[in-house]
Design a protein around this motif. Structure first.
Motif, PDB file in Angstrom:
ATOM      1  N   VAL A 198       0.839  -1.197   0.000  1.00  0.00           N
ATOM      2  CA  VAL A 198       0.000   0.000   0.000  1.00  0.00           C
ATOM      3  C   VAL A 198       0.878   1.252   0.000  1.00  0.00           C
ATOM      4  CG1 VAL A 198      -1.740   1.314   1.245  1.00  0.00           C
ATOM      5  CG2 VAL A 198      -1.897  -1.167   1.164  1.00  0.00           C
ATOM      6  N   GLN A 199       1.927   1.257   0.826  1.00  0.00           N
ATOM      7  CA  GLN A 199       2.828   2.405   0.843  1.00  0.00           C
ATOM      8  C   GLN A 199       3.463   2.603  -0.524  1.00  0.00           C
ATOM      9  OE1 GLN A 199       3.313   4.463   3.659  1.00  0.00           O
ATOM     10  NE2 GLN A 199       4.249   5.779   2.114  1.00  0.00           N
ATOM     11  N   SER A 200       3.758   1.502  -1.200  1.00  0.00           N
ATOM     12  CA  SER A 200       4.330   1.581  -2.545  1.00  0.00           C
ATOM     13  C   SER A 200       3.365   2.260  -3.506  1.00  0.00           C
ATOM     14  CB  SER A 200       4.683   0.181  -3.057  1.00  0.00           C
ATOM     15  OG  SER A 200       5.639  -0.451  -2.235  1.00  0.00           O
ATOM     16  N   MET A 201       2.083   1.902  -3.427  1.00  0.00           N
ATOM     17  CA  MET A 201       1.092   2.526  -4.299  1.00  0.00           C
ATOM     18  C   MET A 201       0.919   4.003  -3.962  1.00  0.00           C
ATOM     19  SD  MET A 201      -1.861  -0.335  -4.987  1.00  0.00           S
ATOM     20  CE  MET A 201      -2.243  -0.731  -3.291  1.00  0.00           C
ATOM     21  N   LEU A 202       0.946   4.325  -2.669  1.00  0.00           N
ATOM     22  CA  LEU A 202       0.867   5.726  -2.270  1.00  0.00           C
ATOM     23  C   LEU A 202       2.075   6.497  -2.796  1.00  0.00           C
ATOM     24  CD1 LEU A 202      -0.346   8.091  -0.678  1.00  0.00           C
ATOM     25  CD2 LEU A 202       0.815   7.188   1.368  1.00  0.00           C
ATOM     26  N   ASN A 203       3.272   5.914  -2.643  1.00  0.00           N
ATOM     27  CA  ASN A 203       4.472   6.552  -3.185  1.00  0.00           C
ATOM     28  C   ASN A 203       4.324   6.793  -4.684  1.00  0.00           C
ATOM     29  OD1 ASN A 203       5.579   6.311  -0.626  1.00  0.00           O
ATOM     30  ND2 ASN A 203       6.859   4.543  -1.137  1.00  0.00           N
ATOM     31  N   ALA A 204       3.855   5.780  -5.404  1.00  0.00           N
ATOM     32  CA  ALA A 204       3.710   5.901  -6.855  1.00  0.00           C
ATOM     33  C   ALA A 204       2.702   6.982  -7.212  1.00  0.00           C
ATOM     34  CB  ALA A 204       3.297   4.557  -7.454  1.00  0.00           C
ATOM     35  N   SER A 205       1.635   7.108  -6.433  1.00  0.00           N
ATOM     36  CA  SER A 205       0.641   8.141  -6.731  1.00  0.00           C
ATOM     37  C   SER A 205       1.234   9.536  -6.539  1.00  0.00           C
ATOM     38  CB  SER A 205      -0.598   7.959  -5.845  1.00  0.00           C
ATOM     39  OG  SER A 205      -0.352   8.320  -4.500  1.00  0.00           O
ATOM     40  N   ARG A 206       2.028   9.698  -5.491  1.00  0.00           N
ATOM     41  CA  ARG A 206       2.665  10.998  -5.257  1.00  0.00           C
ATOM     42  C   ARG A 206       3.602  11.369  -6.400  1.00  0.00           C
ATOM     43  NH1 ARG A 206       3.941   9.670   1.108  1.00  0.00           N
ATOM     44  NH2 ARG A 206       2.169  10.798   2.020  1.00  0.00           N
TER      45      ARG A 206
END
Length: 803
Positions: free
Chosen positions: A419-427
């Motif tokens: 999930v943190q990876s997806m959040l990072n990618a969205s940023r």
């Protein structure tokens, strides 16, 4: 005896008492298996459109060493994702793969390496039909097991590969006295490449380079040219234990003996528009002895030096295939024993543990051992504080329906990193959560807003090690603030540019208008967005965000605005609707217009979060259940096991929840019968053992849930619907957490129906269990038998509730 038969003969005699398939004694059957790796067959799903790959890989590994097949076209493979069981000619062993990308030729398949016996007298890129620089093989000379892959080729070469997370070691045994060359086809990723570079250093006995590639699903008929762009650059470094006796490179049609550098990509076209283009290099070896060539290869998505560092960290210079594979087997065994089962036939154990194996192939580690990774902005980033790894490859539209929940249950820390990876990618992608991430890069593939559903579902199952508030706020923003891309038709259908397409119209009309949607299909998009909004509403309630909970609870009911109760004279269905409020006419139940990879017959049931309202619109629970009965059966009364426009499609995701809907309708015995039927009819052993494309482990995850006798009530909640387990005893071991046991005395092929249940020693008559059983641990006993007990779990107080 062939290599495969000799090895399998040894494998099948280890740990077996009695003939293959025989049931063990009851006392022994209810003990966990200490070594479950032997039950895994990576060849399951390599036929029948399963699109899996059999090569060497560790759990969630960056590197996966597996063949790239050819059917006589160098710009294709004869298979999705590089391998198909019936295509027995290969042009290389590639180092990256995606398990079940549902398109041709798929994704990744980067850096194929091919052992060629003979001179390199012409450019391998000029061999457009793979007539020279390719070899046939027989499955008799193939052995696939978790973490290791062996194949003997018709050209006399024997290969043996083992993997770590970011690296691999392999041996290539050329025929004695032959002219031996190893080709690095650097530009020849499955979908082509924009650029590639190869460097050979005879002094250090290394080959290194990179490929700039992407072109996701290059042969998609939809989306126009929206998939012909680069997503990532992959770096490699290969070290050898023997000196090179010759070197050379090629660029397009020119071979250049004695050279050590080459650059040039292939582009993202196919057929004649791409054939003959590309670059790579080759190294030759002395074969006067029988000593095989050993190579160690490291990968990185950030730099050549990082590839070296990853290799050094994971494989010593003295690493061997045998030792690496042995270590990998132990890791796989520990991973697969997140779920121990006992009391089942060997074929069921093989199907179950192979499905679990496929579910653990993704997401894939994208970060280096130093914590660096490349984001979708093509900049180098470092892991967030407390994050263990950056993960990529998220097939959201597929995975949120079964896979992400299984990941959250068994590997909550890893799920949080994901999930943190997806959040990072969205940023790093302008605040946009893309539907389908290839490595860490957006592809825009499919429909809806699956990240909201997946993340809410993982949170419901206790995943907390990510920036919860930031992720929630970002997904709320995506669901409420229109993005200019949402008014574009670029990539439609299939890869539409907007994540919440034409959000302003959706908020005004309370449905996605077919004529102004800028999406794959208006009715399907409405259902997807309603599912995502329900997820945000449930998550908001858990966070105490009352305003958002009220907003998204209301929006979760928008699906009703595309349900036409008079779609046909007989019944109501989901139907595309135009911006002026009228229904798109004429209505065709069998048409896919308005939906993504499905028809109204399937999508009408895609309301897991509001089953009772759907039932009411259909005329009540009995009417809805009778419609379900027809949905699963053909006119002759047989079960629908292959896709039909107006019936159940067990090969694709939009309807995989439907067999479980009987629980909410007060007829859970039909869930038990239907789920068991499809577990037995469309899943099994052998290459055709998956019903359809695995979609990054989603179809495999469905089997795991079904075999356990439970399934998420909705993708964004932690409650589980109940059915009949296929094993007599199950231990669900949550990483870093408690163990849940599921006991089903007498479970067998005939014991399909639930006769009663106990939860932590108390009588349990509900056809569902709370999330706490899995997040806190507990003991569930389900008594099963051959005759349905229609009174169990069927009263209004015992069925699952929607809100």
């Amino acid at each position: 005896m062939s290599m495969r038969r000799w090895l399998l003969a040894g494998i099948l005699t280890v740990g077996l008492v009695g003939p293959l398939g025989a049931l063990p004694a009851d006392a022994a059957a209810l003990k966990p298996h200490q070594d479950v790796v032997g039950y895994v067959d990576p060849l399951i799903g390599t036929a029948n459109g399963g699109n899996t790959y059999p090569g060497a890989v560790r759990p969630f590994g960056m590197l996966s060493w597996s063949p790239t097949s050819t059917a006589g076209d160098q710009t294709g493979t004869g298979a999705s994702n590089g391998y198909a069981y019936d295509t027995t000619r290969i042009r290389g062993f590639s180092l990256t793969h995606v398990n079940g990308a549902g398109c041709f030729p798929g994704a990744a398949g980067d850096l194929p390496v091919f052992p060629h016996v003979g001179e390199v007298a012409t450019s391998p890129s000029a061999d457009t039909k793979d007539e020279v620089y390719a070899s046939d093989f027989s499955h008799d000379d193939e052995v696939a097991e978790p973490g290791r892959y062996r194949l003997g080729l018709a050209n006399g070469v024997k290969t043996d590969f083992a993997a770590t997370t970011r690296a691999g070691v392999g041996t290539v045994a050329f025929p004695r006295g032959s002219t031996a060359n190893l080709l690095f086809r650097t530009s020849n990723s499955l979908n082509g490449s924009e650029d590639a570079e190869t460097t050979i250093d005879p002094a250090t006995r290394t080959v290194s380079g990179s490929v700039l590639t992407g072109g996701f699903c290059g042969r998609r008929a939809n989306g126009g040219g929206s998939n012909k762009f680069s997503s990532y650059r992959l770096y490699f470094t290969a070290h050898f234990d023997q000196a090179f006796v010759r070197t050379g490179t090629w660029v397009d049609g020119t071979v250049r003996p004695g050279t050590t550098t080459a650059t040039g990509g292939e582009g993202y076209e196919t057929g004649a528009a791409r054939a003959g283009r590309g670059s790579g290099g080759y190294v030759g070896f002395d074969t006067t002895s029988d000593r095989p060539v050993t190579m160690r290869i490291g990968l990185s998505y950030t730099s050549g030096q990082a590839a070296e560092d990853n290799l050094a960290a994971e494989l010593r210079p003295t690493a061997t295939v045998k030792k690496t594979a042995s270590a990998g087997r132990k890791i796989w065994n520990a991973q697969l024993r997140r779920i121990d089962v006992a009391g089942g036939r060997r074929d069921k154990l093989t199907t179950f543990y192979t499905a679990l194996y496929h579910a653990f192939l993704q997401p894939n580690v994208n970060s280096d051992v130093a914590g660096t990774y490349r984001g979708p902005d093509q900049k180098i980033h470092r892991l967030a504080a407390g994050q263990g790894a950056q993960y990529g490859n998220f097939s959201g539209w597929d995975q949120y329906r079964a896979h992400t929940q299984l990941l959250a249950l068994l590997e909550p820390e890893l799920a949080g990193d994901f999930v943190q990876s997806m959040l990072n990618a969205s940023r790093q992608n302008g605040g946009v959560w893309d539907r389908w991430l290839l490595t860490n890069s957006p592809t825009r593939v499919m429909a809806g807003d699956p990240s909201a559903v997946a993340v809410a579902g993982m949170y419901a199952l206790g995943v907390r090690n990510f920036e919860v508030g930031a992720a929630f706020d970002s997904l709320v923003r995506q669901a409420t603030v229109p993005n200019p891309a949402g008014l574009s038709d670029y990539g439609c259908p299939g890869q539409c540019a907007g994540m919440r397409p034409n959000l302003a119209a959706y908020e005004r009309l309370h449905y996605a208008p077919q004529d102004e949607c800028h999406c794959w299909g208006g009715a399907g998009e409405t259902l997807e967005d309603s599912t995502a909004d329900y997820a945000l509403a449930q998550w908001a309630k858990k966070l105490g965000r009352d305003d958002e909970a009220r907003l998204f609870t209301a929006r979760a009911g928008y699906w009703e605005n595309t349900f036409n109760p008079e779609a046909t004279p007989e019944a109501g269905y989901q139907q595309p609707r135009l911006a002026d409020g009228s229904w798109m006419a004429p209505f065709d139940l069998d048409s896919g217009v308005g939906f993504a990879q499905g028809t109204s017959a399937t999508y009408t049931w895609m309301v897991q979060h509001d089953v009772h309202r759907l039932s009411a619109l259909m005329g009540g629970d009995r009417v809805a259940a009778a419609r379900l009965d027809d949905f699963f059966r053909l006119d002759d009364g047989s079960w629908a096991v292959t896709p039909t426009p107006d019936g159940y499609d067990p090969t694709n995701e939009p309807g995989i929840h439907v067999p479980w809907l009987y629980n909410a309708l007060g007829q859970p015995w039909k869930t038990q019968q239907t789920v068991r039927t499809y577990l037995d009819l469309v899943y099994g052993t052998g290459p055709a053992g998956l019903p359809g494309n695995d979609d990054l482990g989603t179809m495999s995850a469905w089997y795991v849930w079904g075999a356990l006798g439970m399934y998420p009530q909705t993708p964004s909640r932690g409650e589980m619907l109940l059915s009949s387990p296929t094993f007599r005893k199950v231990w669900i071991r949550r990483a870093g957490g408690p163990t849940t046991t599921v006991t089903a005395p007498g479970a067998s092929a005939k014991a399909v129906y639930v006769r009663g249940a106990e939860l932590d020693g108390r009588t349990w008559n509900r056809s569902w269990v709370p999330a706490s059983l899995l997040t806190r641990g507990g003991d569930l006993e389900i008594r099963v038998g051959a005759k349905a007990k229609k009174s169990w779990g069927s009263s209004p107080q015992e069925v699952p509730q929607d809100r």
